[in-house]
Design a protein around this motif. Structure first.
Motif, PDB file in Angstrom:
ATOM      1  N   THR A 114       1.238  -1.373   0.235  1.00 45.53           N
ATOM      2  CA  THR A 114       0.089   0.203   0.126  1.00 45.53           C
ATOM      3  C   THR A 114       0.610   1.496  -0.297  1.00 45.53           C
ATOM      4  OG1 THR A 114      -1.844   0.739   1.026  1.00 45.53           O
ATOM      5  CG2 THR A 114      -0.239  -0.088   2.567  1.00 45.53           C
ATOM      6  N   GLY A 115       0.128   2.699   0.019  1.00 37.45           N
ATOM      7  CA  GLY A 115       1.203   4.130  -0.703  1.00 37.45           C
ATOM      8  C   GLY A 115       0.484   4.576  -1.280  1.00 37.45           C
ATOM      9  N   THR A 116       1.045   5.832  -2.288  1.00 34.30           N
ATOM     10  CA  THR A 116       0.406   6.095  -2.834  1.00 34.30           C
ATOM     11  C   THR A 116      -0.256   5.920  -3.942  1.00 34.30           C
ATOM     12  OG1 THR A 116       2.632   6.904  -3.792  1.00 34.30           O
ATOM     13  CG2 THR A 116       2.142   8.358  -1.608  1.00 34.30           C
ATOM     14  N   ASP A 117      -1.239   6.908  -4.847  1.00 35.38           N
ATOM     15  CA  ASP A 117      -1.713   6.270  -6.137  1.00 35.38           C
ATOM     16  C   ASP A 117      -0.741   6.025  -6.945  1.00 35.38           C
ATOM     17  OD1 ASP A 117      -3.888   6.259  -5.192  1.00 35.38           O
ATOM     18  OD2 ASP A 117      -4.872   8.104  -6.214  1.00 35.38           O
ATOM     19  N   ASP A 118       0.384   7.048  -6.722  1.00 32.38           N
ATOM     20  CA  ASP A 118       1.560   6.928  -7.989  1.00 32.38           C
ATOM     21  C   ASP A 118       2.221   5.766  -7.865  1.00 32.38           C
ATOM     22  OD1 ASP A 118       0.816   9.621  -9.459  1.00 32.38           O
ATOM     23  OD2 ASP A 118       1.860  10.438  -8.098  1.00 32.38           O
ATOM     24  N   LEU A 119       2.396   5.088  -6.036  1.00 27.40           N
ATOM     25  CA  LEU A 119       3.551   4.436  -6.035  1.00 27.40           C
ATOM     26  C   LEU A 119       2.718   3.089  -6.520  1.00 27.40           C
ATOM     27  CD1 LEU A 119       6.357   3.155  -4.451  1.00 27.40           C
ATOM     28  CD2 LEU A 119       4.130   2.415  -3.001  1.00 27.40           C
ATOM     29  N   LEU A 120       1.319   2.241  -5.779  1.00 31.26           N
ATOM     30  CA  LEU A 120       1.048   1.787  -6.700  1.00 31.26           C
ATOM     31  C   LEU A 120       0.416   1.865  -7.685  1.00 31.26           C
ATOM     32  CD1 LEU A 120      -2.274   2.396  -4.105  1.00 31.26           C
ATOM     33  CD2 LEU A 120       0.096   0.548  -3.965  1.00 31.26           C
ATOM     34  N   GLN A 121       0.425   2.403  -8.984  1.00 33.88           N
ATOM     35  CA  GLN A 121       0.453   2.769 -10.167  1.00 33.88           C
ATOM     36  C   GLN A 121       2.153   2.165 -11.031  1.00 33.88           C
ATOM     37  OE1 GLN A 121      -1.625   3.002 -12.593  1.00 33.88           O
ATOM     38  NE2 GLN A 121      -0.562   1.932 -13.673  1.00 33.88           N
ATOM     39  N   GLN A 122       2.785   2.615 -10.133  1.00 32.64           N
ATOM     40  CA  GLN A 122       4.312   2.292 -10.508  1.00 32.64           C
ATOM     41  C   GLN A 122       4.509   0.729 -10.076  1.00 32.64           C
ATOM     42  OE1 GLN A 122       7.142   4.011 -12.430  1.00 32.64           O
ATOM     43  NE2 GLN A 122       7.498   1.863 -11.881  1.00 32.64           N
ATOM     44  N   LEU A 123       4.295   0.097  -8.778  1.00 32.71           N
ATOM     45  CA  LEU A 123       4.463  -1.354  -9.098  1.00 32.71           C
ATOM     46  C   LEU A 123       3.893  -2.293  -9.971  1.00 32.71           C
ATOM     47  CD1 LEU A 123       4.112  -1.260  -5.381  1.00 32.71           C
ATOM     48  CD2 LEU A 123       5.930  -1.469  -6.141  1.00 32.71           C
ATOM     49  N   GLU A 124       2.237  -1.815 -10.371  1.00 28.08           N
ATOM     50  CA  GLU A 124       1.442  -1.828 -11.194  1.00 28.08           C
ATOM     51  C   GLU A 124       1.901  -2.428 -12.616  1.00 28.08           C
ATOM     52  OE1 GLU A 124      -2.409  -2.907 -13.156  1.00 28.08           O
ATOM     53  OE2 GLU A 124      -2.662  -0.845 -11.596  1.00 28.08           O
ATOM     54  N   ASP A 125       2.057  -1.540 -12.955  1.00 32.33           N
ATOM     55  CA  ASP A 125       3.156  -1.522 -14.024  1.00 32.33           C
ATOM     56  C   ASP A 125       4.195  -2.410 -13.762  1.00 32.33           C
ATOM     57  OD1 ASP A 125       1.365   0.235 -14.991  1.00 32.33           O
ATOM     58  OD2 ASP A 125       2.604   2.329 -14.888  1.00 32.33           O
ATOM     59  N   ASP A 126       5.739  -2.250 -13.301  1.00 28.74           N
ATOM     60  CA  ASP A 126       6.469  -3.101 -12.796  1.00 28.74           C
ATOM     61  C   ASP A 126       5.456  -4.273 -12.787  1.00 28.74           C
ATOM     62  OD1 ASP A 126       7.788  -0.749 -12.243  1.00 28.74           O
ATOM     63  OD2 ASP A 126       8.403  -0.855 -10.692  1.00 28.74           O
ATOM     64  N   MET A 127       5.192  -5.072 -12.403  1.00 25.99           N
ATOM     65  CA  MET A 127       4.332  -6.227 -12.062  1.00 25.99           C
ATOM     66  C   MET A 127       4.376  -6.345 -13.638  1.00 25.99           C
ATOM     67  SD  MET A 127       2.957  -7.253  -8.532  1.00 25.99           S
ATOM     68  CE  MET A 127       2.304  -5.497  -8.376  1.00 25.99           C
ATOM     69  N   LEU A 128       3.539  -5.910 -14.595  1.00 25.10           N
ATOM     70  CA  LEU A 128       2.937  -6.262 -16.337  1.00 25.10           C
ATOM     71  C   LEU A 128       3.876  -6.296 -16.438  1.00 25.10           C
ATOM     72  CD1 LEU A 128      -0.136  -3.899 -15.901  1.00 25.10           C
ATOM     73  CD2 LEU A 128      -0.002  -6.352 -15.723  1.00 25.10           C
ATOM     74  N   ARG A 129       4.761  -5.490 -16.644  1.00 26.76           N
ATOM     75  CA  ARG A 129       5.899  -4.742 -17.720  1.00 26.76           C
ATOM     76  C   ARG A 129       6.964  -6.992 -16.407  1.00 26.76           C
ATOM     77  NH1 ARG A 129       6.382   0.370 -17.095  1.00 26.76           N
ATOM     78  NH2 ARG A 129       7.299   0.007 -14.957  1.00 26.76           N
ATOM     79  N   ALA A 130       7.282  -7.006 -15.927  1.00 30.58           N
ATOM     80  CA  ALA A 130       7.969  -8.409 -15.315  1.00 30.58           C
ATOM     81  C   ALA A 130       7.426  -9.318 -16.260  1.00 30.58           C
ATOM     82  CB  ALA A 130       8.155  -8.754 -14.240  1.00 30.58           C
ATOM     83  N   ARG A 131       5.855  -9.578 -15.578  1.00 27.16           N
ATOM     84  CA  ARG A 131       5.063 -10.822 -17.172  1.00 27.16           C
ATOM     85  C   ARG A 131       5.602 -10.700 -18.284  1.00 27.16           C
ATOM     86  NH1 ARG A 131      -1.330 -11.611 -15.158  1.00 27.16           N
ATOM     87  NH2 ARG A 131      -0.481 -12.002 -13.734  1.00 27.16           N
ATOM     88  N   ALA A 132       5.377  -9.412 -18.448  1.00 29.47           N
ATOM     89  CA  ALA A 132       5.141  -9.472 -19.873  1.00 29.47           C
ATOM     90  C   ALA A 132       7.114 -10.192 -20.336  1.00 29.47           C
ATOM     91  CB  ALA A 132       5.057  -7.927 -21.065  1.00 29.47           C
TER      92      ALA A 132
END
Length: 137
Positions: A114-132
Motif C-alpha cells: 500500500t502507498g500513494t496512488d502513484d506508487l501503486l500505479q508504478q508497482l502495477e506497471d512494474d509487475m505487468l512489465r515483468a510478466r510480459a
C-alpha cells in the motif's frame, strides 16, 4: 543498587535484528521483523537493505519515502492489483511502514503493498512489465 536482569535469548535476538541494516540471501518473516521494531519503540522500519531475500508474510507493506524495489518478484497473482491495496485515508493502520529501505532481487510471498496512488500505479506497471518479459499473457 540496580537489579540487572539478564536479557533473554528472544530479547537479544530482537535487539540484534532491529540493529541490522543489511539482510542477504535469507528468509525474512515480516511480522516478526515488525514486532521486534515495535518492541524497540520503532513504529516504522527504516534504512534496511534486503538483497536476494525471501520476504514472507502474511503482511502488508506501507511503502514510504525512499523505499525502492530493484528486480524483485513482488508476488504471484493472476491480476497484480490483488497485491495492491489502496488506502481510503492519508494514513493506514495495520500496515508495516517501511522507509528508506531497498529490496534487491527479492521474492515476496503473501505480501501486499500500500502507498500513494502513484506508487501503486508504478508497482502495477512494474509487475505487468515483468510478466510480459517472462512471456506470460
Amino acid at each position: 543498587m540496580t537489579d540487572q536482569t539478564p536479557m533473554s535469548a528472544d530479547e537479544k535476538f530482537g535487539r540484534e535484528l532491529v540493529a541490522r541494516t543489511t539482510f542477504e540471501k535469507e528468509a525474512v518473516w515480516l511480522p516478526s521483523l515488525a514486532v521486534h521494531h515495535m518492541n524497540a519503540g520503532q513504529t516504522i522500519i527504516d534504512g534496511k537493505t534486503f538483497t536476494e531475500c525471501l520476504i514472507e508474510g502474511p503482511a502488508v507493506i506501507g511503502v514510504m519515502g525512499g523505499t525502492f524495489f530493484d528486480s524483485c518478484n513482488l508476488g504471484v497473482a493472476e491480476n497484480p492489483r490483488t497485491l495492491l491495496l489502496k488506502p481510503l485515508d492519508s494514513t493506514v493502520a495495520g500496515a508495516i511502514g517501511m522507509t528508506n529501505c531497498r529490496f534487491v532481487r527479492c521474492r515476496f510471498v503473501q505480501v501486499g503493498f500500500t502507498g500513494t496512488d502513484d506508487l501503486l500505479q508504478q508497482l502495477e506497471d512494474d509487475m505487468l512489465r515483468a510478466r510480459a518479459a517472462n512471456g506470460a499473457a
